[in-house]
Design a protein around this motif. Structure first.
Motif, short mmCIF file in Angstrom:
data_model
loop_
_atom_site.label_atom_id
_atom_site.label_comp_id
_atom_site.label_asym_id
_atom_site.label_seq_id
_atom_site.Cartn_x
_atom_site.Cartn_y
_atom_site.Cartn_z
N THR A 59 8.83 19.24 -1.95
CA THR A 59 9.14 18.03 -1.18
C THR A 59 8.09 16.97 -1.52
O THR A 59 6.90 17.25 -1.43
N VAL A 60 8.55 15.79 -1.93
CA VAL A 60 7.60 14.72 -2.29
C VAL A 60 8.08 13.40 -1.70
O VAL A 60 9.24 13.26 -1.33
N GLY A 61 7.18 12.46 -1.63
CA GLY A 61 7.57 11.14 -1.14
C GLY A 61 6.35 10.27 -0.89
O GLY A 61 5.25 10.56 -1.38
N PHE A 62 6.59 9.22 -0.14
CA PHE A 62 5.50 8.27 0.09
C PHE A 62 5.80 7.46 1.34
O PHE A 62 6.94 7.41 1.81
N ARG A 63 4.77 6.81 1.83
CA ARG A 63 4.93 5.73 2.80
C ARG A 63 4.46 4.47 2.13
O ARG A 63 3.49 4.47 1.38
N CYS A 64 5.18 3.37 2.35
CA CYS A 64 4.76 2.07 1.82
C CYS A 64 4.70 1.07 2.96
O CYS A 64 5.62 1.00 3.77
N TYR A 65 3.60 0.34 3.02
CA TYR A 65 3.51 -0.75 3.99
C TYR A 65 2.83 -1.94 3.35
O TYR A 65 2.01 -1.79 2.45
N GLY A 66 3.24 -3.12 3.79
CA GLY A 66 2.64 -4.35 3.27
C GLY A 66 1.65 -4.91 4.26
O GLY A 66 1.71 -4.60 5.45
N LEU A 67 0.72 -5.71 3.76
CA LEU A 67 -0.32 -6.27 4.63
C LEU A 67 0.08 -7.64 5.16
O LEU A 67 -0.66 -8.60 5.08
N TRP A 68 1.33 -7.73 5.67
CA TRP A 68 1.73 -8.94 6.37
C TRP A 68 1.07 -8.95 7.75
O TRP A 68 0.76 -7.89 8.30
N PRO A 69 0.89 -10.15 8.34
CA PRO A 69 0.43 -10.15 9.73
C PRO A 69 1.55 -9.62 10.63
O PRO A 69 2.73 -9.76 10.31
N GLY A 70 1.17 -9.00 11.74
CA GLY A 70 2.17 -8.52 12.71
C GLY A 70 2.80 -7.20 12.31
O GLY A 70 2.31 -6.50 11.44
N HIS A 71 3.90 -6.89 12.97
CA HIS A 71 4.53 -5.58 12.78
C HIS A 71 5.61 -5.64 11.71
O HIS A 71 6.78 -5.83 12.02
N VAL A 86 0.86 -1.18 0.00
CA VAL A 86 0.00 0.00 0.00
C VAL A 86 0.89 1.24 0.00
O VAL A 86 1.85 1.31 0.79
N PHE A 87 0.58 2.17 -0.89
CA PHE A 87 1.35 3.40 -1.00
C PHE A 87 0.47 4.60 -0.68
O PHE A 87 -0.63 4.72 -1.22
N THR A 88 0.95 5.46 0.22
CA THR A 88 0.31 6.76 0.43
C THR A 88 1.35 7.79 0.05
O THR A 88 2.47 7.78 0.54
N VAL A 89 0.96 8.65 -0.86
CA VAL A 89 1.90 9.52 -1.55
C VAL A 89 1.53 10.97 -1.31
O VAL A 89 0.35 11.29 -1.16
N GLY A 90 2.51 11.84 -1.25
CA GLY A 90 2.19 13.25 -1.09
C GLY A 90 3.33 14.15 -1.50
O GLY A 90 4.49 13.74 -1.53
#
Lengths: 299, 299
Positions: A60-72, A50-54
């Protein structure tokens, strides 16, 4: 190119500064100078990324990326400057929760009574902590009450609030008792059923809801949204992009517009106000950029 | 968490290994075990951030992100393992070009005559270099001829091919002369008009086209695609996701299917074969993962 860990984030990001960065981001998003489109999820077989971009007006630009794995699982935030140089990356999970907290803090600052003194926290997890961390930077609480189902968890949370934030914090088994006459209520649970009746909330209180808030699956009752004078969100566009409508069943006001003075805020002591957190995209990037600036200043 | 620079990539990624990784990725993509959806571009106001994402059956997932700034902006490749731990990031521009080269090398390996001995390179930029770097790991060239408009650039390219790759390389002003009787032709220009007539290509040659290849804006003439026995791509799905159709005007064969033996490859010495590079998403991630493995082994 900086590589910033959770420990760096915790040591560098102060709540007051995080709320200021988020407040500016909210206003910029409302005015359209912060581009923060709804999140994009991409199936990669074993998980979804999942990408949230801004990006803001200064380039200044960039993104956060996280995967939907279980746990942290490790999240990644990347920030480029306006020339296309990668300033750095933030790796871990701390920034994501503190970001949500900072947005919640901006909501408390904009909507809670100025003399709010009693704060109730429902839930004792990471998100609850981040909400309290940010909220107590914008209001002076004489009493903090935390309630969650597991006695050890709520006791630990209260102890941490005393130790780390210097708050007069107690823990309570009964959540209705916790929110009684509270001026600010921070709700961050995983419950898809209301954890409190609408009648539990005192006139004049401000409520942040962080956990489930879809119609038929919400941590707060729809009746609370009905009686609230203001129901705001950090990103009505992202809220609209959810598959299901929110439990509130009404148009969400843009928190950035309220902060900007363009939309009405609280006008009386007796109004109930409600903030539905969606996690405005782009704020992760701006907070990471702020952390990088602070580390630059620190040498 | 590893942070890998362009220098690390150049020192660690060998052409033969890069082609092997790409070949496996192509077969996996054909079989559906590599998930590599077409790229996603997201507008962030001052630029656009483009994400190419991929994940394989072992649970390795990640992405490459690049912005559309002018010039050589930093790209970022991130790789997670199957547990959601971030293995590392690659920062810079080297991996992107070498990845395209490695896919081109896999095409040469699959489609060029086994005894191909003369290689022509049209264009003398970064992409041309990466194509030659990979191609000479799968065929033994007795002669390499490079042609591009600027004498100093092509002379420098030929000298580098002699010095770094140990090739018998010359440079030529006339591109038609350069491809005459060549067995392998690597075309990587920025030209939106054909840089060679179809008649310049000898029977039996294999051609890689890396530069513009849309209908009405292609570095190679449509007639070449018409006479080719095979026109393949590393990702027909990505090619189809382009706004405009390719100059080839015909169904693209999946290179992974040819390597897998499921689709027909070259069956005679006289056939012309053509590879249209799209840059299979996910290969960046797998090559970055490979570089991380190599660095792990190197301690």
């Amino acid at each position: 190119m900086k590589v910033i860990s959770d420990a760096d984030v915790r040591a560098t990001l102060l709540a007051g500064a995080a709320v200021r960065v988020s407040r500016d981001a909210l206003v910029d998003a409302y005015r359209g100078t912060l581009k923060a489109p709804p999140r994009t999820g991409i199936d990669v077989g074993s998980t979804e990324l999942v990408f949230t971009v801004g990006g803001n007006a200064s380039g200044t630009v960039g993104f956060r990326c996280y995967g939907l794995w279980p746990g942290h699982a490790d999240q990644l935030v990347a920030v480029w400057d306006n020339k296309g140089s990668l300033r750095g990356v933030v790796v871990g999970t701390a920034l994501g929760a503190l970001r949500t907290g900072a947005l919640g803090g901006a909501a408390v600052d904009a909507l809670a009574k100025h003399d709010a003194s009693v704060c109730a926290v429902i839930g004792s997890g990471t998100q609850s902590w981040a909400q309290l961390w940010a909220a107590c930077s914008v209001r002076t609480f004489s009493e903090v009450r935390v309630s969650s189902p597991t006695p050890a968890n709520r006791a630990k949370f209260a102890a941490r609030a005393r130790d780390e934030l210097g708050l007069n914090a107690i823990d309570l088994a009964d959540s209705v008792e916790a929110v009684r006459d509270a001026d600010v209520v921070l709700v961050a649970t995983k419950s898809a059923r209301p954890v409190l009746p609408a009648t539990a909330f005192a006139p004049g209180c401000h409520v942040n809801t962080i956990g489930p808030k879809l119609r038929g699956a919400s941590e707060l009752p729809p009746e609370l949204a009905s009686v609230a004078a203001i129901v705001a969100s950090d990103s009505p566009a992202q809220a609209a992009a959810y598959g299901n409508p929110f439990f509130t069943g009404r148009k969400l006001a843009h928190l950035g517009g309220i902060i900007d003075g363009d939309l009405p805020g609280r006008i009386s002591e007796g109004q109930i106000t409600l903030f539905c957190s969606t996690g405005l995209a782009g704020t992760d990037v701006l907070l990471a950029d702020h952390v990088m600036n602070e580390l630059d200043l620190a040498g």
